[in-house]
Design an enzyme around this catalytic site. Structure first.
Site, PDB file in Angstrom:
ATOM      1  N   LYS A  91       0.840  -1.215   0.000  1.00 56.64           N
ATOM      2  CA  LYS A  91       0.000   0.000   0.000  1.00 56.64           C
ATOM      3  C   LYS A  91       0.869   1.258   0.000  1.00 56.64           C
ATOM      4  O   LYS A  91       0.629   2.178  -0.760  1.00 56.64           O
ATOM      5  CB  LYS A  91      -0.883   0.078   1.264  1.00 56.64           C
ATOM      6  CG  LYS A  91      -1.809  -1.084   1.480  1.00 56.64           C
ATOM      7  CD  LYS A  91      -2.695  -0.867   2.703  1.00 56.64           C
ATOM      8  CE  LYS A  91      -1.975  -0.836   4.029  1.00 56.64           C
ATOM      9  NZ  LYS A  91      -1.572  -2.097   4.604  1.00 56.64           N
TER      10      LYS A  91
ATOM     11  N   ARG B 230      -9.510   0.543   9.072  1.00 57.68           N
ATOM     12  CA  ARG B 230      -8.947  -0.770   9.354  1.00 57.68           C
ATOM     13  C   ARG B 230      -9.942  -1.687  10.039  1.00 57.68           C
ATOM     14  O   ARG B 230      -9.627  -2.831  10.325  1.00 57.68           O
ATOM     15  CB  ARG B 230      -7.754  -0.592  10.286  1.00 57.68           C
ATOM     16  CG  ARG B 230      -6.409  -0.771   9.615  1.00 57.68           C
ATOM     17  CD  ARG B 230      -5.364  -0.518  10.676  1.00 57.68           C
ATOM     18  NE  ARG B 230      -4.152  -1.233  10.430  1.00 57.68           N
ATOM     19  CZ  ARG B 230      -3.143  -0.767   9.739  1.00 57.68           C
ATOM     20  NH1 ARG B 230      -3.222   0.402   9.160  1.00 57.68           N
ATOM     21  NH2 ARG B 230      -2.042  -1.476   9.623  1.00 57.68           N
TER      22      ARG B 230
ATOM     23  N   ARG C  12      11.881  -6.078   5.746  1.00 55.49           N
ATOM     24  CA  ARG C  12      11.772  -4.662   5.386  1.00 55.49           C
ATOM     25  C   ARG C  12      12.696  -3.777   6.215  1.00 55.49           C
ATOM     26  O   ARG C  12      12.821  -3.932   7.419  1.00 55.49           O
ATOM     27  CB  ARG C  12      10.318  -4.240   5.601  1.00 55.49           C
ATOM     28  CG  ARG C  12      10.033  -2.791   5.383  1.00 55.49           C
ATOM     29  CD  ARG C  12       8.575  -2.567   5.123  1.00 55.49           C
ATOM     30  NE  ARG C  12       7.721  -2.902   6.260  1.00 55.49           N
ATOM     31  CZ  ARG C  12       6.395  -2.800   6.220  1.00 55.49           C
ATOM     32  NH1 ARG C  12       5.792  -2.406   5.120  1.00 55.49           N
ATOM     33  NH2 ARG C  12       5.674  -3.096   7.279  1.00 55.49           N
TER      34      ARG C  12
ATOM     35  N   ARG D  19      11.612  -1.649  11.547  1.00 59.21           N
ATOM     36  CA  ARG D  19      10.518  -1.243  12.418  1.00 59.21           C
ATOM     37  C   ARG D  19      10.338  -2.294  13.504  1.00 59.21           C
ATOM     38  O   ARG D  19      10.390  -3.490  13.217  1.00 59.21           O
ATOM     39  CB  ARG D  19       9.222  -1.162  11.600  1.00 59.21           C
ATOM     40  CG  ARG D  19       8.796   0.225  11.270  1.00 59.21           C
ATOM     41  CD  ARG D  19       7.700   0.264  10.258  1.00 59.21           C
ATOM     42  NE  ARG D  19       6.485  -0.441  10.633  1.00 59.21           N
ATOM     43  CZ  ARG D  19       5.378  -0.463   9.891  1.00 59.21           C
ATOM     44  NH1 ARG D  19       5.350   0.194   8.750  1.00 59.21           N
ATOM     45  NH2 ARG D  19       4.321  -1.121  10.273  1.00 59.21           N
TER      46      ARG D  19
ATOM     47  N   ARG E 237      -0.128  -9.153  13.507  1.00 58.06           N
ATOM     48  CA  ARG E 237      -0.764  -8.126  12.670  1.00 58.06           C
ATOM     49  C   ARG E 237      -1.604  -8.765  11.563  1.00 58.06           C
ATOM     50  O   ARG E 237      -2.668  -8.275  11.207  1.00 58.06           O
ATOM     51  CB  ARG E 237       0.303  -7.205  12.062  1.00 58.06           C
ATOM     52  CG  ARG E 237       0.787  -6.161  13.079  1.00 58.06           C
ATOM     53  CD  ARG E 237       2.137  -5.604  12.722  1.00 58.06           C
ATOM     54  NE  ARG E 237       2.175  -4.868  11.490  1.00 58.06           N
ATOM     55  CZ  ARG E 237       3.273  -4.698  10.748  1.00 58.06           C
ATOM     56  NH1 ARG E 237       4.415  -5.216  11.132  1.00 58.06           N
ATOM     57  NH2 ARG E 237       3.236  -4.000   9.641  1.00 58.06           N
TER      58      ARG E 237
END
Ligand code: ADP
Length: 213
Positions: A13, A88, A127, A159, A170
């Protein structure tokens, strides 16, 4: 043009939003970025957000809605915006409808990027972000935490919520809370399902055809 990206963590996204910003100059509203900004301010609220995010859970609906509505009402979003990471859950989707109705606005395109779980886990856990610019790297390209950013003067970091256990949580939260919104927009007829997980440029060209600007 008002666009909404839907998809699990790591589906792309953010990357697709950035491509649209560069191509068309439409501003992005990323609730994750807005919350990380608040965290960076080291306020009491920022500390609270940090603890929730570290577990991979959702931040309070009211707080997120107030951040988003401030942005949507701002001058820079008057001729369009890209929502990334909001809504969300169903309650957020309904609040967004009410907010937009009150402004005589609506979402033109809801773009759902569908990516298999294994790809999402690999992407998120690999990531790497730059502490200075919006570069996104990945360990599978040979990059590592602490490396110099190839674009800016910054350093690459991971992160906290991209650790495997949190990523899995998640994904569970996404399935439980966010997936019902897919049906919500499907019923409205605004949802487009896109298969992601391969070349981001290919996906970007499919999106360009859909939004046709
Ligand atoms: P991703 O899409 O990869 O999960 P984000 O940066 O969008 O990354 O979100 C990171 C975290 O920020 C979420 O796991 C959640 O804790 C919080 N968050 C972001 N957007 C929302 C939202 N709309 N409602 C509640 N919490 C949110």
């Amino acid at each position: 043009m008002n666009i909404l990206f839907l998809g699990a963590p790591g589906c792309g996204k953010g990357t697709q939003s950035k491509i649209l910003i560069e191509k068309y100059g439409i501003p992005q509203i990323s609730t994750g970025d807005l919350l990380r900004e608040e965290m960076g301010s080291k306020s009491e609220l920022g500390e609270k957000i940090k603890n929730i995010m570290a577990k991979g859970e959702f931040v309070d609906d009211k707080l997120v809605l107030s951040l988003v509505s401030k942005k949507i009402e701002s001058v820079e979003c008057q001729s369009g915006f890209i929502l990334d990471g909001f809504p969300r859950n169903l309650s957020q989707a309904e609040s967004l409808d009410t907010l937009l109705d009150g402004m005589s606005k609506s979402i033109d395109h809801v773009l759902f990027i569908d990516v298999p779980d294994e790809v999402l886990i690999k992407r998120c856990t690999g990531r790497l972000l730059c502490d200075t610019c919006d570069y996104i790297g990945n360990k599978d390209r040979g990059e590592n935490v602490g490396d110099a950013c190839p674009v800016a003067e910054g350093t690459l970091y991971q992160r906290e919520d991209d650790e495997e256990e949190t990523v899995r949580n998640r994904l569970d939260v996404f399935k439980d809370q966010t997936q019902p919104i897919i049906e919500f927009y499907e019923e409205k007829g605004t949802l487009k399902r896109l298969i992601g997980g391969n070349d981001p440029n290919l996906l970007a060209s499919k999106i360009a055809k859909i939004i046709d600007i």
